[in-house]
Design a protein around this motif. Sequence first.
Motif, short mmCIF file in Angstrom:
data_model
loop_
_atom_site.label_atom_id
_atom_site.label_comp_id
_atom_site.label_asym_id
_atom_site.label_seq_id
_atom_site.Cartn_x
_atom_site.Cartn_y
_atom_site.Cartn_z
N PHE A 96 -11.41 101.47 -38.65
CA PHE A 96 -10.19 102.01 -38.01
C PHE A 96 -9.04 101.01 -38.13
CE2 PHE A 96 -13.96 103.47 -35.73
CZ PHE A 96 -13.97 104.77 -36.21
N ILE A 98 -5.80 99.66 -39.96
CA ILE A 98 -4.73 100.05 -40.87
C ILE A 98 -3.80 98.85 -40.99
CG2 ILE A 98 -2.89 101.70 -41.36
CD1 ILE A 98 -4.15 103.45 -39.12
N ASP A 162 -15.36 116.35 -38.84
CA ASP A 162 -14.83 117.28 -37.83
C ASP A 162 -13.33 117.10 -37.62
OD1 ASP A 162 -15.25 114.83 -36.77
OD2 ASP A 162 -16.03 115.51 -34.85
N LEU A 247 -1.99 120.57 -44.17
CA LEU A 247 -2.89 120.14 -43.08
C LEU A 247 -2.25 119.11 -42.17
CD1 LEU A 247 -6.36 119.66 -44.87
CD2 LEU A 247 -5.75 121.47 -43.27
N LEU A 248 -1.43 118.26 -42.75
CA LEU A 248 -0.85 117.17 -41.96
C LEU A 248 0.51 117.52 -41.35
CD1 LEU A 248 -1.78 113.96 -44.00
CD2 LEU A 248 -2.97 114.99 -42.07
N VAL B 256 -8.79 114.61 -32.92
CA VAL B 256 -9.05 113.87 -34.15
C VAL B 256 -10.48 114.07 -34.66
CG1 VAL B 256 -9.28 111.50 -35.01
CG2 VAL B 256 -7.28 112.13 -33.72
N GLY B 257 -11.37 114.40 -33.75
CA GLY B 257 -12.78 114.49 -34.11
C GLY B 257 -13.53 113.28 -33.59
N LYS B 258 -14.81 113.20 -33.96
CA LYS B 258 -15.64 112.14 -33.36
C LYS B 258 -15.18 110.72 -33.71
CE LYS B 258 -19.08 112.05 -36.97
NZ LYS B 258 -20.40 112.11 -37.45
N VAL B 259 -14.44 110.58 -34.83
CA VAL B 259 -13.92 109.23 -35.15
C VAL B 259 -12.94 108.75 -34.09
CG1 VAL B 259 -14.21 109.10 -37.64
CG2 VAL B 259 -12.23 110.28 -36.70
N GLY B 262 -14.12 105.95 -31.92
CA GLY B 262 -14.06 104.66 -32.62
C GLY B 262 -12.63 104.12 -32.68
N ILE B 263 -11.68 105.01 -32.92
CA ILE B 263 -10.28 104.59 -32.99
C ILE B 263 -9.84 104.03 -31.64
CG2 ILE B 263 -7.90 105.43 -33.26
CD1 ILE B 263 -9.03 107.45 -35.33
N LYS B 266 -11.44 100.67 -31.00
CA LYS B 266 -10.80 99.62 -31.80
C LYS B 266 -9.45 99.21 -31.21
CE LYS B 266 -8.32 98.12 -35.44
NZ LYS B 266 -6.88 98.13 -35.60
N ARG B 292 -0.69 106.01 -35.12
CA ARG B 292 -0.72 105.57 -36.52
C ARG B 292 -2.03 106.00 -37.19
NH1 ARG B 292 -0.20 99.39 -38.21
NH2 ARG B 292 -1.80 99.33 -36.63
N ALA B 293 -3.12 105.83 -36.46
CA ALA B 293 -4.44 106.21 -37.02
C ALA B 293 -4.52 107.72 -37.15
CB ALA B 293 -5.55 105.68 -36.13
N LYS B 295 -2.25 109.80 -37.78
CA LYS B 295 -1.46 110.30 -38.90
C LYS B 295 -2.30 110.47 -40.16
CE LYS B 295 3.26 108.98 -37.84
NZ LYS B 295 4.30 107.97 -38.02
N LEU B 296 -3.40 109.73 -40.23
CA LEU B 296 -4.27 109.82 -41.41
C LEU B 296 -5.26 110.97 -41.29
CD1 LEU B 296 -5.08 106.07 -42.05
CD2 LEU B 296 -3.58 107.54 -43.36
N LEU B 297 -5.30 111.60 -40.12
CA LEU B 297 -6.38 112.56 -39.90
C LEU B 297 -5.92 113.95 -39.47
CD1 LEU B 297 -8.59 110.04 -37.95
CD2 LEU B 297 -9.16 110.98 -40.18
N ILE B 298 -4.81 114.03 -38.75
CA ILE B 298 -4.43 115.35 -38.22
C ILE B 298 -2.95 115.65 -38.44
CG2 ILE B 298 -6.24 115.51 -36.47
CD1 ILE B 298 -4.21 114.53 -34.40
N SER B 299 -2.59 116.89 -38.17
CA SER B 299 -1.20 117.31 -38.42
C SER B 299 -0.25 116.71 -37.39
CB SER B 299 -1.12 118.83 -38.36
OG SER B 299 -1.31 119.26 -37.03
#
Lengths: 249, 321
Positions: A96, A98, A162, A247-248, B256-259, B262-263, B266, B292-293, B295-299
């Motif tokens: 995680f 960045i 997911d 999607l984003l 975001v989901g299960k990650v 973790g985010i 962290k 910021r995190a 942004k890499l995963l969701i809209s």
Amino acid sequence: MEQLFELFAQINPIDLIQLIFWGLAGAVSFYFSIGNARVWTSISIGFFLIFLSQAYAINPWVHYYKLSAFHYIIGTVAIMVITHGFLEYYVFCRTFEISGKKIVVFVSTLLILIASGVFLIVNPTPSPNTIRNIRMIENAIWVFLSIMNIELIRKVYVAIKDSAISKGFIAFGVVFVCIFLWKGSELYLQIFQWDKDWQDIIAIMTEETSDIDQYPMRVMISQTVNKYAGLLSGFSVGGTFIYIYRLLK
Amino acid sequence: MFLLPKGNPLFENLAATKLKLPEVMTKLSSGGFTGYASFVFQNSTTILVFESGKLISVLLEQTNGARQSGFEAIANLAELMVTSSSGALNVYKLSKDLTMCIHALLQGEILYKAQELKLIDIKALLEKIKTDQLNGCLRIYTEDRSAMIFYKAGNPLGFFHDGSQDIETSSTESQKIAGMPGAKIDLYATQSVEELMGLDLLEVTNIQKIWETAVARHQAEIEKLSREREERDKKSTALKLMELEEQVKAIVTEYVGKVGRGIVDKEIGDRGGNACLIDEVGSAAFLAGIERAAKLLISSTNIRQMMEKLNQTILMAKTEI
């Protein structure tokens, strides 16, 4: 202008369509890199560079050997930058973390390209055989890094399956399968010296003979796979970026 | 507590909790004070009787009737002065003879205790007081009224009854109470003034040490309570922070989901623990990291919604913790 029309007229229609697809994919991916995180910058710049590497087909000065060699070097840099991006995404999924700035990616890529250009300038003009060697190295790197990227994408997908963006990674997986077939088929032809470049070289410059006539089916299949997989690669990259963009948003 | 004659008031209603016992003692002692000082607290009263600057008796009586005297009373007085939130000091100057009688009342020898008046030959008793040249105090009382007669060498010095402020010369009230049904008497005797002068509790008691011990004990008690409260607060805050962390993880995971877990782990780890969630700068940095995190995963629409929820949750938690 006349020269350009002449050039277009000489291009194989499939190659032209492939180039148009890569042009669209390059535009979409470059646009995508502007408003997104650094990780996406590497990936999208890489795909944009593929367009530049493919653009030799419409480059009116491509008969300059050094420029021709530079196109293949751009192709090599492209897959390296893309892999760097996926590797960063994978690291993000595991830690995680960045880090870094977009500008570093832009500047680093530019510096590598400048250094490659300087390398070509300071060295003797490459022969057609040397250019073919550079192209073969490019294809070899593409093939092995495509496999590595497919594995990275699989791992990223497992980590984020997911999340909203996970389906986008399936699309990237399809892209790399297409690229693997596209570059792999070309590399196969090059390794067995059944590629057009080698045929041209031996026809004009050497006394060597080719066994290409003994394997017409293999050559035909490889050439067909190369054409259509290349076409699909460009198409799938453009589609994938549009899909991820949606999607984003 | 007995009502005592007020004589000549030197100080009244001084805030006892702001005074230091050794200083009060020194002042009364060095000034050759004769009379008594009363420390009145919510649940107890302490009387210190002085004769020419000598502390001849100390009596502490609690509202429930329990009594302490001497060293024990002084130690408790010091304790009360240090620990009580309110209390008053009154100092009354009396004559030596009356002071002797007060001492008799408080700590004298008990000759009669709760004797029903109708069973006693009062005339004979008064005669005996005179013939024995008794120094002391005769207390006559019923359920709700009382009167005292102070004697010096068998002769009455004066009369004092509840409701009055000082010694009186009239025996009317005493006689009235004595005539009431169920009246009882206590008779206390004491040594003469000269003999009492031989006593000085201040000589045998280290008031300074008693005071320091009381202060130290109180300080230790306060520190202990403070530590306990701190521990309790810490535990409660830690519990609330854990709850908040879980809420934050649930929100991030929802989008975001299960990650997401973790985010969050962290980002919290990078900022030295979940206390950053309620810290102004820390929470801003935490939210920026999550955004910021994400942004890499969701809209961006989902990011906006998620950030709103996170902001609300953290804001609510900040007001609670």
